[in-house]
Design an enzyme around this catalytic site. Structure first.
Site, mmCIF file in Angstrom:
data_model
loop_
_atom_site.group_PDB
_atom_site.id
_atom_site.type_symbol
_atom_site.label_atom_id
_atom_site.label_comp_id
_atom_site.label_asym_id
_atom_site.label_seq_id
_atom_site.Cartn_x
_atom_site.Cartn_y
_atom_site.Cartn_z
ATOM 1 N N ASP A 13 -6.942 -5.770 -8.436
ATOM 2 C CA ASP A 13 -6.911 -4.340 -8.087
ATOM 3 C C ASP A 13 -8.248 -3.641 -8.284
ATOM 4 O O ASP A 13 -8.303 -2.446 -8.577
ATOM 5 C CB ASP A 13 -5.822 -3.603 -8.905
ATOM 6 C CG ASP A 13 -4.457 -4.211 -8.681
ATOM 7 O OD1 ASP A 13 -4.221 -4.732 -7.581
ATOM 8 O OD2 ASP A 13 -3.626 -4.165 -9.609
ATOM 9 N N LYS A 16 -10.801 -4.443 -3.701
ATOM 10 C CA LYS A 16 -11.274 -5.437 -2.717
ATOM 11 C C LYS A 16 -10.979 -4.999 -1.278
ATOM 12 O O LYS A 16 -11.840 -5.106 -0.398
ATOM 13 C CB LYS A 16 -10.608 -6.805 -2.991
ATOM 14 C CG LYS A 16 -10.950 -7.373 -4.367
ATOM 15 C CD LYS A 16 -10.171 -8.637 -4.667
ATOM 16 C CE LYS A 16 -8.699 -8.442 -4.893
ATOM 17 N NZ LYS A 16 -8.336 -7.698 -6.105
ATOM 18 N N GLY A 40 -1.965 -6.628 -3.218
ATOM 19 C CA GLY A 40 -1.770 -5.337 -2.547
ATOM 20 C C GLY A 40 -3.144 -4.737 -2.380
ATOM 21 O O GLY A 40 -3.771 -4.352 -3.360
ATOM 22 N N HIS A 41 -3.659 -4.742 -1.175
ATOM 23 C CA HIS A 41 -5.018 -4.263 -0.914
ATOM 24 C C HIS A 41 -4.952 -2.947 -0.156
ATOM 25 O O HIS A 41 -4.409 -2.882 0.948
ATOM 26 C CB HIS A 41 -5.809 -5.328 -0.130
ATOM 27 C CG HIS A 41 -6.037 -6.586 -0.921
ATOM 28 N ND1 HIS A 41 -6.740 -7.666 -0.456
ATOM 29 C CD2 HIS A 41 -5.658 -6.915 -2.187
ATOM 30 C CE1 HIS A 41 -6.779 -8.608 -1.395
ATOM 31 N NE2 HIS A 41 -6.120 -8.181 -2.445
ATOM 32 N N GLN A 224 -6.264 -11.099 -6.079
ATOM 33 C CA GLN A 224 -6.218 -11.109 -7.541
ATOM 34 C C GLN A 224 -7.656 -11.014 -8.097
ATOM 35 O O GLN A 224 -8.519 -10.504 -7.413
ATOM 36 C CB GLN A 224 -5.505 -12.368 -8.073
ATOM 37 C CG GLN A 224 -4.000 -12.379 -7.814
ATOM 38 C CD GLN A 224 -3.628 -12.802 -6.409
ATOM 39 O OE1 GLN A 224 -4.035 -13.845 -5.944
ATOM 40 N NE2 GLN A 224 -2.825 -11.997 -5.740
#
Ligand code: GDP
Ligand code: IMO
Ligand code: MG
Length: 423
Positions: A13, A16, A40-41, A224
């Site tokens: 988080d 990215k 989750g981007h 990650q």
């Protein structure tokens, strides 16, 4: 040409998705190489927020190929939902999205096994995202997995049934209270498989090889962060893939001598979601402020992220393992208003002062040693140029650059694409 890498250096988080989106205009191909819907981007532009889980973060740009590499694990149901959201925004992904035949599939029973395993662990749970990541990678290394390429074969459903039956026996073995209706989950799964089959499957290692020969530029997007790496992270509180630079080689079929720049992303402080040690974690007002101002809630699970000061011991380790060539510092804006900032520069490890990351960083072994910095009050979120950054922030940046011996090339001052300062 070489493949550039963009990797998270902390516990995920870091931002990215935002930076991949910012850099995409420099590349022909954006490729995910590991992880899956545990990621989750978040991308923010034109006053809209988008969260991607499995689809690479270059998808909103025209004329860019977005590749899901062999190292990724795909949940067809979540993938279909992601496509649905792109459909709602009239994003045409049919030609630009490619999926490796060698990517493994997350089955509904993998998700159930993840849940059963976590329930059985009780207080010692990993705090997984419950997306079936661990069980799917277990089947991959155990040589039982089902791959995207299998969907083109006639007998894949037979293989599916045998594996799902085995999983059901394993779930029963856990002997935990887990209610589920597999038939309903399977109906949804098989429907999603049909959606997946309408996309372009490729032999992605060959595709990348040819692209490099034709001088195409490629950016590999990590998921990650380094401290969640299966080998180098805070085991067992990690994910089940290699999140570090080496993972890009195996997750895409790219040789090490074809890797170019390694962009390392970190937050100006630290967050972690899920269980596991976190030496610089804060339980006071400062930590609460970081969480509130930084809106530190998981993009996949909605869970609150734990917050703490920047851990330079851990950051040094991540830079070494990845061979980082350029750094990007995110969320500096969140630290505006702190009178004093702290950076952990060493650990007191069982009475000894050390500056490297030891085998075990549990609280009982490690006490962080901090260096203090003056804070700043200026709002950074409207700043557009490095010359506008406050003196105290420049001192903070200079200290990190000197310690890590790597330049900080981007300072991010807000979630929007535009809130990005190049140095
Ligand atoms: P990723 O998983 O590394 O792509 O990061 P996430 O999207 O899970 O989490 C990063 C969060 O911080 C998202 O909500 C972003 O919109 C937000 N974000 C990214 N960069 C910045 C920044 O510089 N400042 C602030 N305030 N928020 C940011
Ligand atoms: P992005 O790509 C933050 C964490 C989970 C848990 C551990 C194992 O958005 O940075 P898993 O479901 O992988 O078996 O969970 O890893 N985790 C993440 N934390 N960001 C992520 O991805 C994460 N993906 C997994 O919270 O602690
Ligand atoms: Mg995330």
């Amino acid at each position: 040409m070489a493949v550039d890498l963009l990797l998270g250096l902390q516990w995920g988080d870091e931002g990215k998705g935002k930076i991949v989106d910012v850099l995409t205009s420099n590349y022909n191909i954006i490729a995910r190489f590991q992880g899956g819907p545990n990621a989750g981007h978040t991308l923010v532009f034109n006053d809209m927020k988008h969260v991607l889980h499995t689809i690479p973060s270059g998808i909103f740009h025209d004329d860019v190929i977005n590749l899901v590499g062999n190292g990724v694990v795909i949940d067809p149901v979540i993938f279909k939902n992601e496509l649905g959201k792109l459909d709602d925004q009239n994003i045409d992904y049919k030609k630009s999205l490619r999926i490796s035949r060698k990517a493994h599939l997350i089955l509904p029973t993998h998700r159930l096994l993840d849940a059963a395993s976590e329930i059985a662990k009780g207080k010692a749970k990993i705090g997984s995202t419950l997306k079936g990541i661990g069980p799917t990678y277990m089947d991959k290394t155990g040589r039982n997995g089902i791959r995207v390429g299998d969907l083109e074969l006639d007998n894949w459903k037979k293989k599916y049934r045998a594996l799902a039956n085995k999983h059901e026996r394993m779930i029963a073995f856990y002997n935990v209270d887990l209610q589920y209706k597999l038939e309903e989950l399977e109906t949804e799964f098989f429907k999603a498989i049909e959606t997946l089959k309408a996309l372009i499957f490729i032999d992605s290692e060959e595709y990348i090889h040819q692209a490099l020969k034709k001088e195409k530029s490629i950016l590999a997007e990590g998921a990650q962060g380094s401290l969640l790496d299966i080998d180098f992270g805070t085991y067992p509180f990690v994910t089940s893939s290699n999140t570090t630079a080496a993972g890009a080689c195996t997750g895409l079929g790219v040789a090490p001598n074809k890797i170019g720049d390694v962009f390392g992303i970190f937050k100006a402080y630290t967050t972690r979601v899920g269980s596991g040690p976190f030496p610089t974690e804060l339980f006071d007002e400062d930590g609460e402020t970081m969480g509130r101002v930084g809106q530190e809630f998981g993009a996949t699970t909605g869970r609150s992220r734990r917050c703490g000061w920047l851990d330079l011991v851990a950051l040094r380790y991540a830079c070494q393992i990845n061979g980082v060539t350029q750094l990007m510092m995110m969320k500096g804006d969140v630290l505006s208003g702190f009178k004093t900032l702290k950076v952990c520069t060493a650990y007191n490890y069982k009475g000894e002062i050390i500056t490297h990351l030891p085998y075990n960083i549990e609280e009982k072994n490690v006490t962080p040693i901090y260096t203090e910095f003056n804070g700043w009050n200026e709002d950074l979120t409207k700043m557009e140029d490095a010359s506008q950054l406050p003196k105290e922030l420049n001192e903070y940046i200079a200290f990190l650059e000197q310690d890590l011996d790597i330049p900080i090339k981007i300072v991010s001052v807000g979630p929007d694409r535009k809130q990005t300062i190049f140095r």
